[in-house]
Design an enzyme around this catalytic site. Structure first.
Site, mmCIF file in Angstrom:
data_model
loop_
_atom_site.group_PDB
_atom_site.id
_atom_site.type_symbol
_atom_site.label_atom_id
_atom_site.label_comp_id
_atom_site.label_asym_id
_atom_site.label_seq_id
_atom_site.Cartn_x
_atom_site.Cartn_y
_atom_site.Cartn_z
ATOM 1 N N HIS A 93 0.931 -1.686 -0.249
ATOM 2 C CA HIS A 93 -0.273 -0.052 -0.221
ATOM 3 C C HIS A 93 1.081 1.134 -0.447
ATOM 4 O O HIS A 93 2.215 1.070 0.363
ATOM 5 C CB HIS A 93 -0.735 -0.058 1.424
ATOM 6 C CG HIS A 93 -2.035 -0.980 1.055
ATOM 7 N ND1 HIS A 93 -3.225 -0.760 2.128
ATOM 8 C CD2 HIS A 93 -1.647 -2.208 0.671
ATOM 9 C CE1 HIS A 93 -4.298 -1.804 1.531
ATOM 10 N NE2 HIS A 93 -3.575 -2.854 1.144
ATOM 11 N N GLU A 117 0.689 3.746 1.735
ATOM 12 C CA GLU A 117 1.077 4.212 3.210
ATOM 13 C C GLU A 117 2.785 3.787 3.757
ATOM 14 O O GLU A 117 3.176 4.278 3.868
ATOM 15 C CB GLU A 117 0.444 4.354 4.205
ATOM 16 C CG GLU A 117 -1.441 5.268 3.779
ATOM 17 C CD GLU A 117 -1.658 4.528 3.198
ATOM 18 O OE1 GLU A 117 -3.336 4.497 3.231
ATOM 19 O OE2 GLU A 117 -2.009 3.523 2.617
ATOM 20 N N CYS A 121 -6.407 1.904 5.343
ATOM 21 C CA CYS A 121 -7.097 0.631 6.223
ATOM 22 C C CYS A 121 -6.217 0.607 7.415
ATOM 23 O O CYS A 121 -5.866 1.248 8.018
ATOM 24 C CB CYS A 121 -6.701 0.110 5.010
ATOM 25 S SG CYS A 121 -4.836 -0.579 4.892
ATOM 26 N N CYS A 165 -3.065 -0.079 7.293
ATOM 27 C CA CYS A 165 -2.431 0.954 7.059
ATOM 28 C C CYS A 165 -1.933 1.795 8.489
ATOM 29 O O CYS A 165 -1.011 2.503 9.030
ATOM 30 C CB CYS A 165 -2.229 2.043 5.848
ATOM 31 S SG CYS A 165 -1.726 1.329 4.300
#
Length: 169
Positions: A57, A59, A87, A90
């Site tokens: 992801h 992040e 999410c 993260c």
């Protein structure tokens, strides 16, 4: 606290990262980590499909780069700018790396862990609680995702039509 111009600069950098993802047919999500001196020290964009990695992801990748640059897992005086609400995975990384502030654009009603589905940043038992600024450039963030998924559906429709035409021949 950042000026409006500084926030704009950092969010534009996050959107530039999201654009990298979009150009590679990844869901367009981008993130940057800003260090204590105001410099961007970590950048990331969604790479789940490219890397075949569910943890790739934006992040997470930005946080990893920032940790390498600072030679520390603690990002105590650092802030994160991201185009979509983090999410749960993260959010956990943000909490564990001690990021001070999180700025994000669009809310994520399906997987958001900063207020949409759940708010992990406000769980009292956690030992760190970053300040969260929601909806910074939210229209731009939402539109980026809408356009991406509209294009995916258009391509799927064309592929289905082409397949049907091949079957007729």
């Amino acid at each position: 606290m950042y000026s409006s111009e500084e926030k704009k600069t950092y969010m534009e950098a996050a959107f530039a990262e999201a654009e990298k993802a979009r150009r590679q047919d990844e869901v367009p999500i981008g993130a940057v980590v800003v260090g204590p001196d105001g410099q961007i020290i970590g950048r990331g964009y969604n790479r789940r499909e490219l890397d075949e990695d569910g943890t790739a992801h934006a992040e997470i990748l930005a946080i990893k780069e920032a940790c390498q640059k600072l030679d520390s897992w603690r990002l105590i005086d650092c802030n994160l700018f991201v185009t979509l609400e983090p999410c749960a995975m993260c959010a956990g990384a943000i909490i564990n790396s001690r990021i001070k502030e999180v700025y994000f654009a669009a809310m994520d009603p399906k997987a958001g862990a900063a207020g949409s589905v759940v708010d992990l940043f406000s769980v009292e038992k956690f030992n760190h609680h970053p300040k969260v600024i929601r909806g910074l450039y939210k229209e731009q963030g939402a539109q980026l995702l809408k356009d991406f998924f509209r294009e995916i559906r258009r391509k799927q429709k064309l592929a289905k039509k082409a397949q049907e035409n091949c079957q007729k021949d």
